[in-house]
Motif scaffolding. Structure first.
Motif, PDB file in Angstrom:
ATOM      1  N   LEU B  21      27.688  30.217  27.254  1.00  0.00           N
ATOM      2  CA  LEU B  21      28.699  30.872  28.084  1.00  0.00           C
ATOM      3  C   LEU B  21      29.747  29.864  28.546  1.00  0.00           C
ATOM      4  CD1 LEU B  21      29.423  33.577  29.471  1.00  0.00           C
ATOM      5  CD2 LEU B  21      28.155  32.765  31.456  1.00  0.00           C
ATOM      6  N   ALA B  22      29.221  28.703  28.983  1.00  0.00           N
ATOM      7  CA  ALA B  22      30.140  27.660  29.447  1.00  0.00           C
ATOM      8  C   ALA B  22      31.057  27.208  28.313  1.00  0.00           C
ATOM      9  CB  ALA B  22      29.347  26.470  29.975  1.00  0.00           C
ATOM     10  N   THR B  78      17.622   8.203  16.616  1.00  0.00           N
ATOM     11  CA  THR B  78      17.412   7.734  15.240  1.00  0.00           C
ATOM     12  C   THR B  78      18.385   8.403  14.266  1.00  0.00           C
ATOM     13  OG1 THR B  78      15.727   9.410  14.823  1.00  0.00           O
ATOM     14  CG2 THR B  78      14.958   7.267  15.611  1.00  0.00           C
ATOM     15  N   PHE B  79      18.777   9.663  14.539  1.00  0.00           N
ATOM     16  CA  PHE B  79      19.711  10.301  13.608  1.00  0.00           C
ATOM     17  C   PHE B  79      21.134  10.431  14.171  1.00  0.00           C
ATOM     18  CE2 PHE B  79      19.534  14.368  15.723  1.00  0.00           C
ATOM     19  CZ  PHE B  79      18.206  14.529  16.134  1.00  0.00           C
ATOM     20  N   CYS B  80      21.338  10.077  15.411  1.00  0.00           N
ATOM     21  CA  CYS B  80      22.731   9.989  15.892  1.00  0.00           C
ATOM     22  C   CYS B  80      22.874   8.745  16.790  1.00  0.00           C
ATOM     23  CB  CYS B  80      23.202  11.250  16.598  1.00  0.00           C
ATOM     24  SG  CYS B  80      22.134  11.928  17.838  1.00  0.00           S
ATOM     25  N   PRO B  81      22.907   7.572  16.156  1.00  0.00           N
ATOM     26  CA  PRO B  81      22.934   6.314  16.924  1.00  0.00           C
ATOM     27  C   PRO B  81      24.244   6.046  17.652  1.00  0.00           C
ATOM     28  CG  PRO B  81      23.171   5.875  14.576  1.00  0.00           C
ATOM     29  CD  PRO B  81      22.892   7.340  14.704  1.00  0.00           C
ATOM     30  N   ASP B  82      25.329   6.679  17.203  1.00  0.00           N
ATOM     31  CA  ASP B  82      26.634   6.336  17.773  1.00  0.00           C
ATOM     32  C   ASP B  82      27.281   7.496  18.535  1.00  0.00           C
ATOM     33  OD1 ASP B  82      26.903   7.847  15.548  1.00  0.00           O
ATOM     34  OD2 ASP B  82      28.640   6.791  14.741  1.00  0.00           O
ATOM     35  N   LYS B  83      26.470   8.470  18.903  1.00  0.00           N
ATOM     36  CA  LYS B  83      27.040   9.625  19.605  1.00  0.00           C
ATOM     37  C   LYS B  83      26.606   9.642  21.069  1.00  0.00           C
ATOM     38  CE  LYS B  83      26.912  12.054  15.245  1.00  0.00           C
ATOM     39  NZ  LYS B  83      28.078  11.289  14.833  1.00  0.00           N
ATOM     40  N   ALA B  84      27.438  10.265  21.888  1.00  0.00           N
ATOM     41  CA  ALA B  84      27.094  10.372  23.311  1.00  0.00           C
ATOM     42  C   ALA B  84      25.931  11.344  23.470  1.00  0.00           C
ATOM     43  CB  ALA B  84      28.304  10.854  24.092  1.00  0.00           C
ATOM     44  N   ILE B  85      24.942  10.947  24.271  1.00  0.00           N
ATOM     45  CA  ILE B  85      23.799  11.837  24.532  1.00  0.00           C
ATOM     46  C   ILE B  85      23.641  12.004  26.039  1.00  0.00           C
ATOM     47  CG2 ILE B  85      21.300  12.130  24.374  1.00  0.00           C
ATOM     48  CD1 ILE B  85      21.311  10.628  21.768  1.00  0.00           C
ATOM     49  N   VAL B  86      23.709  13.271  26.479  1.00  0.00           N
ATOM     50  CA  VAL B  86      23.409  13.573  27.881  1.00  0.00           C
ATOM     51  C   VAL B  86      22.090  14.332  27.892  1.00  0.00           C
ATOM     52  CG1 VAL B  86      24.121  14.867  29.920  1.00  0.00           C
ATOM     53  CG2 VAL B  86      25.821  13.619  28.594  1.00  0.00           C
ATOM     54  N   ALA B  87      21.074  13.741  28.517  1.00  0.00           N
ATOM     55  CA  ALA B  87      19.744  14.346  28.552  1.00  0.00           C
ATOM     56  C   ALA B  87      19.596  15.193  29.805  1.00  0.00           C
ATOM     57  CB  ALA B  87      18.684  13.246  28.523  1.00  0.00           C
ATOM     58  N   ILE B  88      18.931  16.349  29.643  1.00  0.00           N
ATOM     59  CA  ILE B  88      18.691  17.233  30.785  1.00  0.00           C
ATOM     60  C   ILE B  88      17.201  17.506  30.895  1.00  0.00           C
ATOM     61  CG2 ILE B  88      19.139  19.501  31.772  1.00  0.00           C
ATOM     62  CD1 ILE B  88      21.759  19.579  30.494  1.00  0.00           C
ATOM     63  N   SER B  89      16.678  17.310  32.093  1.00  0.00           N
ATOM     64  CA  SER B  89      15.249  17.526  32.303  1.00  0.00           C
ATOM     65  C   SER B  89      15.014  18.563  33.396  1.00  0.00           C
ATOM     66  CB  SER B  89      14.576  16.211  32.696  1.00  0.00           C
ATOM     67  OG  SER B  89      13.268  16.453  33.150  1.00  0.00           O
ATOM     68  N   GLY B  90      13.970  19.370  33.180  1.00  0.00           N
ATOM     69  CA  GLY B  90      13.591  20.337  34.201  1.00  0.00           C
ATOM     70  C   GLY B  90      12.474  19.820  35.081  1.00  0.00           C
ATOM     71  N   VAL B 117      28.013  19.317  33.848  1.00  0.00           N
ATOM     72  CA  VAL B 117      27.372  18.812  32.630  1.00  0.00           C
ATOM     73  C   VAL B 117      28.412  18.603  31.532  1.00  0.00           C
ATOM     74  CG1 VAL B 117      25.779  19.397  30.770  1.00  0.00           C
ATOM     75  CG2 VAL B 117      25.128  19.810  33.138  1.00  0.00           C
ATOM     76  N   MET B 118      29.293  19.597  31.371  1.00  0.00           N
ATOM     77  CA  MET B 118      30.329  19.476  30.347  1.00  0.00           C
ATOM     78  C   MET B 118      31.243  18.286  30.635  1.00  0.00           C
ATOM     79  SD  MET B 118      30.016  21.535  27.922  1.00  0.00           S
ATOM     80  CE  MET B 118      28.898  22.877  27.575  1.00  0.00           C
ATOM     81  N   LYS B 119      31.584  18.129  31.908  1.00  0.00           N
ATOM     82  CA  LYS B 119      32.450  16.999  32.258  1.00  0.00           C
ATOM     83  C   LYS B 119      31.736  15.675  31.958  1.00  0.00           C
ATOM     84  CE  LYS B 119      34.869  14.641  35.891  1.00  0.00           C
ATOM     85  NZ  LYS B 119      35.071  14.469  37.325  1.00  0.00           N
ATOM     86  N   GLU B 120      30.448  15.615  32.285  1.00  0.00           N
ATOM     87  CA  GLU B 120      29.690  14.387  32.018  1.00  0.00           C
ATOM     88  C   GLU B 120      29.625  14.108  30.523  1.00  0.00           C
ATOM     89  OE1 GLU B 120      28.715  12.251  34.152  1.00  0.00           O
ATOM     90  OE2 GLU B 120      27.620  10.951  32.767  1.00  0.00           O
ATOM     91  N   LEU B 121      29.405  15.150  29.743  1.00  0.00           N
ATOM     92  CA  LEU B 121      29.327  14.969  28.290  1.00  0.00           C
ATOM     93  C   LEU B 121      30.674  14.491  27.734  1.00  0.00           C
ATOM     94  CD1 LEU B 121      27.611  15.180  25.766  1.00  0.00           C
ATOM     95  CD2 LEU B 121      28.240  17.589  25.577  1.00  0.00           C
ATOM     96  N   LEU B 122      31.761  15.120  28.193  1.00  0.00           N
ATOM     97  CA  LEU B 122      33.089  14.709  27.721  1.00  0.00           C
ATOM     98  C   LEU B 122      33.402  13.273  28.174  1.00  0.00           C
ATOM     99  CD1 LEU B 122      35.411  17.857  28.090  1.00  0.00           C
ATOM    100  CD2 LEU B 122      33.751  17.274  26.333  1.00  0.00           C
ATOM    101  N   THR B 123      32.963  12.943  29.392  1.00  0.00           N
ATOM    102  CA  THR B 123      33.184  11.575  29.886  1.00  0.00           C
ATOM    103  C   THR B 123      32.469  10.564  28.995  1.00  0.00           C
ATOM    104  OG1 THR B 123      33.373  12.346  32.163  1.00  0.00           O
ATOM    105  CG2 THR B 123      32.877  10.033  31.859  1.00  0.00           C
TER     106      THR B 123
END
Lengths: 108, 138
Positions: B21-22, B78-90, B117-123
């Protein structure tokens, strides 16, 4: 006695020459000693100067290293802030476009 | 125009719907998309999408059917070494340090504010785009 009426006392001449020679040797020895002392002093001065330059270079190196670290931290901080601003700008533009599409004013 | 290709890896249906949705809300219209959103529910699906599509950043849930906790981040790296990763935990903030040590760029807890979350990922994506390599001496 010769024709000039002077009598050459060879003994005195020998004493005079010897004294003169000894005086010259003494002067030369003093000259050598003075030169050696100056050389030693020059060496000490050179060594002191070298130590001083080494210390100054070491201090400058430390300052440069610290400045480099500070600059790196500042660059990273600015990079993070710029990245956040660009992300916020992108989101704002997306939301503005969405609002415009929904019929509202684009600057809301 | 700056565009972002993001991948949402989330098996919780409600969270996935919120994320979709976001992402959908943020797409103005077809001809001017700034945010391309891909979704999957598993790490295997994520690996497949990363291999086939251009992805800038990954929004990664840490409780997937085939990946639990911080190890999910390690496997994702291991399969995306150069991409931004934002982890979310419950499961609260407990595993933040471990998750960051395994290579996440950022860690957030549920329930998340999806704009945040979207802003953090884009940042995080922007951080990787900005050319500052070689200054990491501090």
């Amino acid at each position: 006695m010769d024709v000039t009426g002077w009598t050459i006392d060879w003994k005195n001449v020998a004493i005079g020459v010897t004294s003169l020679g000894m005086a010259l040797i003494g002067i030369y020895a003093a000259f050598l000693k003075l030169r050696d002392s100056r050389t030693t002093k020059d060496r000490k001065d050179t060594r002191d100067n070298q130590n001083y330059l080494d210390r100054r270079a070491e201090r400058a190196l430390k300052q440069a290293d610290k400045a480099n670290q500070d600059l790196s931290k500042l660059c990273l901080k600015l990079r993070d802030e710029l990245a956040e601003c660009r992300a916020e700008l992108a989101l704002a533009e997306i939301e503005r476009e969405q609002a415009r599409k929904a019929g509202g004013r684009g600057d809301l | 125009m700056v565009t972002y290709d993001i991948l949402i890896v989330e098996d919780n249906t409600n969270d996935m719907e919120l994320a979709k949705l976001a992402a959908k809300f943020m797409v103005p219209h077809e001809s001017e998309q700034r945010l391309h959103c891909h979704t999957t529910e598993t790490l295997a699906g994520a690996e497949k999408i990363v291999g086939e599509q251009h992805i800038d950043g990954v929004l990664l849930d840490l409780n997937l059917p085939n990946g639990k906790g911080a190890d999910t981040v390690r496997r994702c790296r291991t399969f995306c070494p150069d991409k931004a990763i934002v982890a979310i935990s419950g499961h609260g903030d407990d595993m933040r340090n471990e998750v960051m040590a395994f290579g996440a760029d950022s860690f957030m807890t549920k329930p998340p504010d999806y704009r945040g979350v979207m802003k953090e990922l884009l940042t995080q994506i922007e951080k990787r785009r900005l050319p500052i390599a070689g200054l990491m001496t501090a």
